[in-house]
Design a protein around this motif. Structure first.
Motif: not given
Length: 673
Positions: A518-520, A535-539, A551-552, A577-580
């Protein structure tokens, strides 16, 4: 190979069965002629110890008789056990001549009682149909014993007669030798060094030996003998120099060897005691089990910090583990250890433990001007860099700003950066053993049990306690993982999927990643190259001072094989696996985590699912060590299943009892042949 030591006796032939071995005979005291004195060996025979082995019954008797002669008591065979069909002795009890009491025969003038019911004795047992092993020892007497008393026992009579005969004839050119075999160890995998002694009297350089205090050597040896008798797959090696001085020791019990079979993918070699100059130079080989708990894979004592000594230790461990190599080895920055690892494990990926290095920051940099600022910049460069260019830039800025170009420690760290900085290690599968965050560390396996002044004897006494507590924690984690119901914290299918598979502790860590999805936000595709999309995921992440910053994270997604790779590389570092990456999978409509990202080593039943080669044709049936190892791997699966419930436990117990009864029948049939 057997570890053995020669004890010389100035005696002639061994005793005849009919005269000195008469079971239960009265070994009465015989006065010793003052003019005749034994010609003692220069070396006293070792004290009787459980685990000593002999080439024959005669040699076992001679050994105890010689020991009795040195201490001042006689010896007799008080009990013997024979195989009925073959009339072959397979067990015997050798006692002090004062053991028991004489039978009353009703004579008018009975001889006075000379026995005292003395408990001193040893029990020997025939093993492998060729060697006699001490299995029980009582050293204490209930009467006075002293070698100074000028008297002689009947069991010693032939020693004196042989001595007289030798004095009357030509000088003695040979001496009778008893070979004392230490605990039997297979030459290929369980070999131990031969004990060599010298009477040269030359000074010995003790700087390259283990600094053993009084009682330490005896405690170590007794422990190894006891473990070998009660734990047949127990392994130990001792490294001695030409003077017989102990340089190195290595050992591993059956559970450590079994754990290596399951959890040897990434291993840390802990040399904390050596680096901090503890009294015991302890080295531990540690892996992580399927709960993420440290598990011992072997340990030893190192007599000197050199590549040669480290190589001996690593080769001993390799031999113990039947030549199987770990994939990743984690150590401190020791150059001698680095050389040894490169020689013994050339195919393994050798890295330095990040937490070991960061623990030394206050010691190495604490006295510098602007220390707090230096520390903050160092931590940022090490822990926050997602790309190599980021690390290089941050490092250069720190060095330049604080004029640290001539700092030798920082220079050496930079030279070795590819071995310890996380941004350089993203392609290595560490399985959770490498700390990558500021609040993470790799604690010593024996933390809390060993301090700076712990002696060898103290450590041996605490060793079993430490292991039992670790095993208890592991058993509790196994039980909780199988029986507990975990609380779901989201409606995400990823969480539901791994709930059924992972152990409780690993699932909780993965669950945290699912929660933090949810923070992403603002997941977007920025590039496509055939089946590979970027892909770029912001967090929103918490920065210094508790403030939030954005951070991206770049994530690669391959559509045909459903492969995903995040720049943070949490999967390689931690094994899940990570959240991103989870965000990108979710973004592309993937409802189930691909199987390649569900590592079997985190399975709650992994230890009993570990593949075992069941083809007996690969096992040398004439090699008891290979047979034991093969059976042990299979039986561990039975143990794991039997511990799941009371019903499983009772079923396994019944089958084991039935199997043991079958063995008894087989043994009886063999005896009757």
């Amino acid at each position: 190979m057997f570890q053995m030591e020669a004890v010389c006796l100035n005696s002639g032939p061994v005793f005849d069965d009919c005269e000195e071995y008469e079971d239960g005979e009265d070994c009465s005291v015989v006065e010793h002629d003052n003019e005749i004195h034994e010609n003692d060996s220069k070396k006293e025979p070792p004290q009787p110890t459980v685990g000593l082995e002999f080439g024959s019954f005669d040699e076992a008797y001679d050994f105890y008789n010689m020991y009795g002669k040195e201490q001042g008591f006689g010896v007799r065979v008080s009990n013997s056990w024979f195989r009925t069909k073959r009339k072959e002795r397979y067990r015997a009890k050798l006692s002090c001549s004062n053991a028991g009491f004489k039978k009353k025969n009703g004579a008018n003038h009975p001889r006075p009682e000379t026995r005292t019911g003395c408990p001193a004795m040893l029990v020997i047992k025939l093993v492998d149909s060729k060697r006699w092993r001490i299995v029980e020892v009582v050293l204490q007497h209930n009467h006075t014993v002293s070698p100074e008393i000028r008297r002689f026992y009947k069991s010693h009579k032939k020693m004196i007669l042989a001595s007289k005969k030798q004095q009357e004839s030509t000088p003695v050119t040979e001496v009778h030798t008893i070979k004392l075999y230490r605990t039997s160890i297979d030459a290929a995998y369980n070999g131990s060094q031969e004990v060599e002694e010298t009477d040269s009297g030359l000074p010995v350089d003790t700087s390259k030996h283990l600094d053993l205090k009084e009682g330490d050597a005896h405690a170590l040896y007794n422990y190894f003998c006891r473990m070998k008798l009660t734990n047949p797959n127990f392994f130990y090696l001792m490294d001695l120099d030409d003077e017989g001085c102990l340089r190195n020791v290595f050992w591993a019990d059956a559970r450590s060897r079994a754990a290596f079979n399951s959890f040897s993918d990434a291993v840390a070699i802990d040399t904390t005691s050596l680096r901090n100059k503890y009294e015991i130079p302890l080295i531990s080989f540690v892996g992580l089990n399927n709960h993420g708990q440290p598990v011992l894979l072997g340990c030893g004592f190192l007599g000197h910090d050199s590549a040669e000594y480290f190589m001996w230790m690593l080769k001993s461990w390799l031999t113990c583990m039947l030549g199987r190599h770990p994939q990743v080895i984690l150590t401190d920055q020791s150059k001698s250890l680095q050389i040894a690892v490169s020689k013994v494990f050339p195919q393994a990926c050798h890295c330095y433990c990040l937490s070991y290095i960061m623990l030394r920051v206050p010691e190495k940099l604490g006295g510098l001007k602007g220390y707090e600022s230096i520390k903050m910049q160092l931590y940022k460069a090490v822990y926050n860099s997602l790309k190599i260019t980021e690390f290089e830039s941050s490092w250069d800025q720190m060095i330049s700003q604080h004029e640290l170009k001539d700092n030798k420690w920082l220079h050496s760290l930079y030279e070795d950066r590819a071995k310890w900085v996380p941004v350089y290690l993203k392609d290595i599968s560490f399985m959770g053993i490498m700390p990558i965050k500021e609040n993470e560390s790799l604690d010593s396996f024996f933390d809390g049990y060993v301090h700076k002044h712990t002696s060898f004897k103290e450590f041996v006494d605490k060793y079993d306690l430490a292991l039992q507590r670790k095993y208890m924690k592991e058993a509790m984690a196994d039980m909780e993982s199988r029986s507990s119901s975990f609380e779901l914290k989201t409606k995400c299918k990823f969480e539901q999927q791994l709930l059924r598979i992972f152990t409780k502790e690993i699932f909780k860590k993965f669950q945290k990643e699912v929660e933090e999805m949810h923070s992403c936000f603002n997941t977007r595709q920025v590039n496509i190259n055939g089946p590979i999309m970027t892909f770029v995921v912001k967090e929103r992440v918490e920065s210094e001072g508790g403030e939030k910053e954005i951070r991206q994270f770049e994530v690669l997604y391959e559509t045909t094989q459903v492969e995903v790779r995040c720049i943070c590389s949490l999967f390689n570092f931690k094994g899940y696996l990570c959240r991103h990456a989870l965000n990108v999978l979710n973004y592309n409509g993937v409802e189930d985590i691909p199987l390649q990202y569900i590592l079997p080593r985190w399975d709650k039943d992994y230890k009993c699912k570990t593949p075992v080669d069941s083809v007996l044709s690969h096992v040398d049936v004439n090699n008891p060590v290979e047979l034991y190892n093969h059976l042990h791997k299979h039986v561990m699966q039975v143990v794991e299943e039997g511990a799941q419930s009371k019903e499983h436990y009772m079923a396994v117990l019944q089958e084991l009892e039935a199997l043991l009864n079958r063995f008894s029948v087989i043994e009886d049939n063999l005896v009757s042949l």
